[in-house]
Scaffold this active site. Structure first.
Site, PDB file in Angstrom:
ATOM      1  N   CYS A 126      26.989  17.448  82.892  1.00 41.03           N
ATOM      2  CA  CYS A 126      25.771  17.897  83.577  1.00 41.03           C
ATOM      3  C   CYS A 126      24.698  18.384  82.600  1.00 41.03           C
ATOM      4  O   CYS A 126      23.554  17.917  82.628  1.00 41.03           O
ATOM      5  CB  CYS A 126      26.094  18.951  84.634  1.00 41.03           C
ATOM      6  SG  CYS A 126      26.734  20.520  84.013  1.00 41.03           S
ATOM      7  N   HIS A 140      26.996  24.641  86.598  1.00 39.97           N
ATOM      8  CA  HIS A 140      26.523  23.287  86.880  1.00 39.97           C
ATOM      9  C   HIS A 140      25.002  23.267  86.973  1.00 39.97           C
ATOM     10  O   HIS A 140      24.405  24.155  87.573  1.00 39.97           O
ATOM     11  CB  HIS A 140      27.138  22.780  88.183  1.00 39.97           C
ATOM     12  CG  HIS A 140      26.936  21.312  88.401  1.00 39.97           C
ATOM     13  ND1 HIS A 140      27.551  20.354  87.634  1.00 39.97           N
ATOM     14  CD2 HIS A 140      26.165  20.628  89.290  1.00 39.97           C
ATOM     15  CE1 HIS A 140      27.174  19.141  88.054  1.00 39.97           C
ATOM     16  NE2 HIS A 140      26.324  19.290  89.049  1.00 39.97           N
ATOM     17  N   HIS A 150      21.587  14.728  88.980  1.00 39.31           N
ATOM     18  CA  HIS A 150      22.590  15.437  88.173  1.00 39.31           C
ATOM     19  C   HIS A 150      23.750  14.512  87.834  1.00 39.31           C
ATOM     20  O   HIS A 150      23.932  13.462  88.453  1.00 39.31           O
ATOM     21  CB  HIS A 150      23.099  16.688  88.914  1.00 39.31           C
ATOM     22  CG  HIS A 150      24.034  16.381  90.054  1.00 39.31           C
ATOM     23  ND1 HIS A 150      25.136  17.144  90.349  1.00 39.31           N
ATOM     24  CD2 HIS A 150      24.037  15.382  90.984  1.00 39.31           C
ATOM     25  CE1 HIS A 150      25.770  16.652  91.399  1.00 39.31           C
ATOM     26  NE2 HIS A 150      25.131  15.590  91.804  1.00 39.31           N
TER      27      HIS A 150
END
Length: 341
Positions: free
Chosen positions: A257, A305, A317
């Protein structure tokens, strides 16, 4: 900003037998009462949990690797300094040799005896002056060498500390890597326990859920309202759609990520730190109501994240192992914060 926080995962996943978790085994099992194989849905939920648990140590690993690179550069510089100091000492030692020889030739005799041996007082005084200069130069050279030796000792001690720190960091990185690999291996084992038909059904269910949530990993071109560097960053991110998530990766074939966010902004000429936490700490915080395309979105908390806002309530993402870079609704995960590079 929301205050959703996911509980910190245990350092090692302890997976209960799925059959027992489902209450499928009697209190007094016999050999003929083996636990039934977990259902496709149970496997899918457990795999999702394992992948999500791998995210936090993945980011920790990224931070350790960054520290390791920094320590490696420092250790390399220390080795270079040690080599230079040693060379300087060697050169001084070579200079001292001829000086010592000159002193031996002209100054090995007591000055008063030398005066009697000299037929010319002026000659003696000239020799005495030369001897004095030679002794002075030799003393300076010796002092310089002693000073360099002290510096060399200090440099060596500093270099040893850096190398020790580097070794400790390498060991920690290896342990964290093992932690991530442990979860991924358990997830793979569960997936391998399914038949081909069950896996196909599970993938179809995943695609159905993604479609219902508005997620897409199909190749696309960014045509939103961003401009300047944010547009360049989003153009780059969109070009990665459909590429796989891979823990610890920063491209060009796969990303985790923070790897995707960092690479996208780097394409726009902006250097971001490596991890979710570092990006959060370094970024200028913006309210959800002030979001602009290109802003970095943090879900769950400030360490786990992140992705990038693309406008229209959506974000891009790199999700998790087993999935590809995708566009999802902002609220597909608990929104925590946003920052602007």
């Amino acid at each position: 900003m929301g205050s959703h926080r996911r509980p910190k995962p245990p350092s090692r996943a302890r997976i209960a037998t799925l059959g027992m978790a489902a209450g499928a085994v009697s209190l007094l099992p016999t050999q003929s009462q083996a636990a039934p194989k977990p259902t496709v849905d149970e496997v899918r939920k457990e795999v999702e949990r394992l992948y999500e648990e791998a995210e936090a140590p993945t980011e920790e690993y990224n931070a350790i690797r960054e520290k390791q690179k920094k320590l490696q550069r420092e250790a390399d510089r220390a080795k270079d300094r040690l080599a230079r100091k040693q060379q300087e000492i060697n050169e001084l030692r070579e200079k001292i040799g001829p000086l010592a020889a000159a002193q031996y030739r002209s100054g090995g005799i007591d000055p008063s005896v030398q005066l009697f041996l000299s037929s010319d007082p002026d000659d003696y005084l000239g020799q005495a002056e030369m001897l004095d200069r030679t002794s002075s130069r030799q003393a300076e050279a010796l002092e310089a060498m002693r000073r360099k030796q002290r510096e060399l000792t200090q440099e060596r001690e500093a270099a040893q500390k850096q190398l020790k720190a580097l070794e400790e960091t390498r060991a920690k990185a290896a342990r964290t890597k093992d932690e991530v690999q442990d979860r991924l291996a358990k997830a793979r084992k569960l997936l391998n326990s399914l038949t081909a038909a069950q896996r196909a059904r599970m993938e179809a269910d995943q695609e159905r859920d993604d479609a219902a949530a508005g997620a897409s990993d199909s190749p696309a071109t960014y045509n939103g309202p961003a401009s300047g560097r944010a547009k360049v960053a989003l153009d780059f991110a969109y070009a990665q759609l459909g590429k796989p998530y891979e823990w610890g990766a920063t491209g060009p074939d796969s990303y985790d990520c923070s790897g995707l966010v960092g690479a996208s902004w780097r394409a726009a000429g902006v250097s971001l730190p490596r991890t979710v936490k570092q990006m959060y700490d370094a970024g200028r915080k913006v309210a959800r109501s002030d979001l602009q395309p290109g802003d970095i979105i943090y879900w769950y908390n400030d360490t786990q994240h992140n992705g990038m806002y693309v406008g229209n309530g959506k974000a891009i993402h790199a999700p998790r192992t087993g999935k590809n870079i995708e566009i999802v609704p902002l609220d597909s995960m608990p929104f925590f914060a946003a920052s602007r590079p």
